[in-house]
Design an enzyme around this catalytic site. Sequence first.
Site, PDB file in Angstrom:
ATOM      1  N   ARG A   1      46.364 -92.697 -33.490  1.00 41.21           N
ATOM      2  CA  ARG A   1      45.334 -91.704 -33.162  1.00 41.21           C
ATOM      3  C   ARG A   1      45.102 -91.615 -31.659  1.00 41.21           C
ATOM      4  O   ARG A   1      44.885 -90.537 -31.108  1.00 41.21           O
ATOM      5  CB  ARG A   1      44.029 -92.038 -33.895  1.00 41.21           C
ATOM      6  CG  ARG A   1      44.078 -91.594 -35.376  1.00 41.21           C
ATOM      7  CD  ARG A   1      43.076 -92.320 -36.244  1.00 41.21           C
ATOM      8  NE  ARG A   1      41.717 -92.226 -35.785  1.00 41.21           N
ATOM      9  CZ  ARG A   1      40.792 -93.163 -35.996  1.00 41.21           C
ATOM     10  NH1 ARG A   1      41.090 -94.268 -36.673  1.00 41.21           N
ATOM     11  NH2 ARG A   1      39.576 -92.999 -35.556  1.00 41.21           N
TER      12      ARG A   1
ATOM     13  N   ARG B   1      34.046-100.716 -37.172  1.00 41.14           N
ATOM     14  CA  ARG B   1      33.228 -99.559 -37.523  1.00 41.14           C
ATOM     15  C   ARG B   1      33.084 -99.413 -39.040  1.00 41.14           C
ATOM     16  O   ARG B   1      33.981 -99.717 -39.803  1.00 41.14           O
ATOM     17  CB  ARG B   1      33.891 -98.301 -36.956  1.00 41.14           C
ATOM     18  CG  ARG B   1      33.247 -97.016 -37.390  1.00 41.14           C
ATOM     19  CD  ARG B   1      33.631 -95.875 -36.502  1.00 41.14           C
ATOM     20  NE  ARG B   1      34.917 -95.298 -36.838  1.00 41.14           N
ATOM     21  CZ  ARG B   1      35.396 -94.190 -36.263  1.00 41.14           C
ATOM     22  NH1 ARG B   1      34.705 -93.599 -35.298  1.00 41.14           N
ATOM     23  NH2 ARG B   1      36.553 -93.709 -36.598  1.00 41.14           N
TER      24      ARG B   1
ATOM     25  N   ARG C   1      36.773 -96.814 -42.856  1.00 46.25           N
ATOM     26  CA  ARG C   1      37.714 -95.704 -43.015  1.00 46.25           C
ATOM     27  C   ARG C   1      39.141 -96.234 -43.103  1.00 46.25           C
ATOM     28  O   ARG C   1      39.523 -97.103 -42.321  1.00 46.25           O
ATOM     29  CB  ARG C   1      37.590 -94.759 -41.812  1.00 46.25           C
ATOM     30  CG  ARG C   1      36.533 -93.714 -42.003  1.00 46.25           C
ATOM     31  CD  ARG C   1      36.239 -92.941 -40.746  1.00 46.25           C
ATOM     32  NE  ARG C   1      37.407 -92.469 -40.015  1.00 46.25           N
ATOM     33  CZ  ARG C   1      37.330 -91.732 -38.911  1.00 46.25           C
ATOM     34  NH1 ARG C   1      36.150 -91.385 -38.429  1.00 46.25           N
ATOM     35  NH2 ARG C   1      38.414 -91.341 -38.283  1.00 46.25           N
TER      36      ARG C   1
ATOM     37  N   LYS D   1      31.729 -90.016 -30.167  1.00 45.31           N
ATOM     38  CA  LYS D   1      31.408 -88.600 -30.426  1.00 45.31           C
ATOM     39  C   LYS D   1      30.441 -88.421 -31.600  1.00 45.31           C
ATOM     40  O   LYS D   1      29.401 -87.800 -31.468  1.00 45.31           O
ATOM     41  CB  LYS D   1      32.686 -87.795 -30.755  1.00 45.31           C
ATOM     42  CG  LYS D   1      33.711 -87.746 -29.644  1.00 45.31           C
ATOM     43  CD  LYS D   1      34.880 -86.843 -30.013  1.00 45.31           C
ATOM     44  CE  LYS D   1      35.684 -87.289 -31.219  1.00 45.31           C
ATOM     45  NZ  LYS D   1      36.522 -88.464 -31.021  1.00 45.31           N
TER      46      LYS D   1
ATOM     47  N   ARG E   1      41.014 -79.763 -30.918  1.00 49.03           N
ATOM     48  CA  ARG E   1      41.867 -80.902 -30.558  1.00 49.03           C
ATOM     49  C   ARG E   1      43.208 -80.444 -30.022  1.00 49.03           C
ATOM     50  O   ARG E   1      44.041 -81.274 -29.662  1.00 49.03           O
ATOM     51  CB  ARG E   1      42.081 -81.793 -31.776  1.00 49.03           C
ATOM     52  CG  ARG E   1      41.001 -82.865 -31.925  1.00 49.03           C
ATOM     53  CD  ARG E   1      41.163 -83.573 -33.264  1.00 49.03           C
ATOM     54  NE  ARG E   1      40.864 -84.977 -33.159  1.00 49.03           N
ATOM     55  CZ  ARG E   1      39.815 -85.570 -33.743  1.00 49.03           C
ATOM     56  NH1 ARG E   1      38.978 -84.883 -34.468  1.00 49.03           N
ATOM     57  NH2 ARG E   1      39.624 -86.848 -33.604  1.00 49.03           N
TER      58      ARG E   1
END
Length: 239
Positions: free
Chosen positions: A188, A144, A177, A35, A110
């Site tokens: 998540r 990431r 992160r 996203k 969400r």
Amino acid sequence: MFNYQSITIYENGIGCNAGINMVNAIIFGAPGSGKGTYASRLQDKLSVNVIAMGDIFREIMKENTDLGREVKGYVEKGLLIPDSLTIRVLKQHITKIKNKKGFLFDGYPRTIEQAKTLEEIAKIGVIIQLVVPDWIIIERLSTRRICKNCGEVYNIRYLKPKVEGTCDKCGGPLYQRPDDTPKVIKKRIQVYEQQTRPLLQYYKEKRIPFIEFKTESLEMPPESAVKGILNEFEKLKLI
Ligand code: ADP
Ligand code: ZN
């Protein structure tokens, strides 16, 4: 009261810059589906403002305030921030923005409650749905890195910055992160399945056009994904 006049776009082009289409879109997908990566590249191509809810919360977490600590408590566990707080933060953020040709929402809504609030703010013209298999999501998230400064997304294996550890866009430092750990990633994904996936059905019932984009390989460069998505925008005559 918030004044939404300048951000409510009801018809393509009407009452806006003549001849230029305006569209509000949501980019939708599981954590790690791309996203943020695609939204930042679509931003200029579509001349829209990206509203990245996760980035907004990360900015808030940097502050040593009660709000920052409250937000952190949820994000670190991979849980959603309660709707009332999320909606308040979104509304405050959006009033500060000078609208371009529309909004691209990334990470909002969400929940159904959030989607209902969005209806008071902007008419959504299209949903971009990213479909990505679980194994790609897990591989991507664990490698990431993001820019501490501007939030741009990188990957130490599949989307390397030009200079290691440094953002191509702003020169800021890259970091992992704290919620990109295996345990929190799992949570998540679970939260996405339970609370967010039902939104797809919600929007299908509202007959909003969908652009479905499938990723089947880890090596696919974001630019080709973006090109594919833009092609679909053209087919729908949105650009
Ligand atoms: P992801 O990679 O999981 O899509 P984001 O950067 O969009 O991550 O969001 C990070 C975290 O911020 C979420 O796990 C959640 O705790 C919080 N968050 C972001 N957007 C929302 C939202 N719309 N409602 C509630 N919490 C949110
Ligand atoms: Zn940066």
